[in-house]
Design a protein around this motif. Structure first.
Motif: not given
Length: 325
Positions: A274, A276-279, A281, A289
């Motif tokens: 999360l 990696t993907d949302y913080g 991106q 992360s």
């Protein structure tokens, strides 16, 4: 298996030898089992892939990876034979631990946990946060090397497996030996003090593993991080057993493992993903992360263990007073 084994080991060994005994049991799963699964898993699957799918009576068609699981699962059943030859060990500390309460209800166990929440609450929180990072990093460190250093997937598992086994053995055995050494010197809280120190030392290792601009240095600090994590994880079951009356060791171990594994296995890999993907991106930011989750988990976890130190020491002294060493 694990809660029952945790409860048996303190009855097979006196308190001044408990950490070493526990470290050998834990290492069987983490260093030998976990490391060898990384090292040999791909090799075994590669060997059976040449067989193609096979059909077994009653089971039906099995693909190569399914065949591996069936064979390994069947072989594990052979462990029932030596387990069946074990005798029930005599219980230690029975006089000091109201041994007349043979069948404690689950409600009584929960009440005991609540009455001693000054230790169990903070300790379970600290160990759970350590689990969260351990499982999360185990899931994403291979991806870190594949993405950032362009390793291929097949060699990553074997390289990390070999890199993991040696520090796990050294860290695990050293943790058990040092805990028993300091316990015999009169430090009743020795394993928890060591766990706290290991958590604090792990934080700079996480940072240096990711941010040093050299693959060789990255691997050196990953080696040290694996060593410290193994050191930690042979001691946390020792702490639970030392502070818990023998008639509820298995149940309290089960509760502790339930909480730790739900958070660790359930959320550790997810939290890093999360971030990696949302913080960030950006899938190439997986190293950032890992560091963020690790520093926060170990930092807060160390504060929790610090709060648990005094009540843990008091519990150990109370439960082991007058016990033959």
């Amino acid at each position: 298996l694990t809660p029952t084994a945790y409860a048996l080991i303190p009855d097979l060994f006196p308190p001044n030898k408990l950490a070493r005994a526990m470290s050998i049991f834990v290492l069987g799963g983490t260093a030998i089992g976990g490391g060898m699964s990384l090292l040999l898993g791909g090799v075994v699957i590669g060997q059976v892939e040449g067989l193609g799918s096979i059909t077994l009576p009653l089971i039906g068609e099995l693909r190569p990876w399914q065949l591996v699981l069936v064979v390994v699962g069947f072989l594990s059943l052979l462990m029932v034979i030596p387990l069946g030859l074990m005798k029930e060990p005599a219980r230690h500390n029975s006089a000091a631990q109201t041994d007349t309460q043979v069948n404690l209800t689950f409600k009584q166990v929960l009440q005991y946990l609540w009455d001693h929440k000054a230790f169990y609450g903070y300790f379970i929180l600290g160990a759970t946060l350590a689990n969260l990072f351990a499982y999360g990093s185990a899931a994403w460190i291979p991806s870190y090397f594949i993405r950032l250093h362009e390793w291929d997937a097949s060699s990553t598992g074997m390289t990390l497996g070999m890199l993991y086994i040696v520090p796990a053995l050294i860290g695990g055995l050293s943790g058990g030996w040092l805990s028993d050494y300091f316990y015999n010197k009169g430090y009743a809280g020795a394993p928890l003090y060591l766990m706290l120190g290991v958590m604090l030392l792990s934080i700079p290792c996480m940072v240096l593993f990711v941010y040093l601009p050299s693959l060789t240095l990255n691997l050196i600090f990953l080696f040290l991080l694996y060593l410290l994590i193994s050191f930690f994880f042979v001691l946390y079951p020792t702490v639970i057993q030392m502070a818990t009356p023998n008639r509820m060791r298995a149940q309290i171990s089960a509760i502790h493992l339930l909480v730790g594994n739900l958070a660790g296995i359930g959320f550790g890999p997810t939290v890093i993903a999360l971030v990696t993907d949302y913080g960030f991106q950006d899938e190439m930011a997986v190293g950032h992360s890992i560091v963020i989750v690790g520093v926060l988990a170990y930092g807060i976890g160390a504060l929790a263990l610090l709060k648990a130190l005094k009540p843990f020491t008091n519990e150990v002294v109370a439960l082991n007073s007058g016990v033959q060493q």
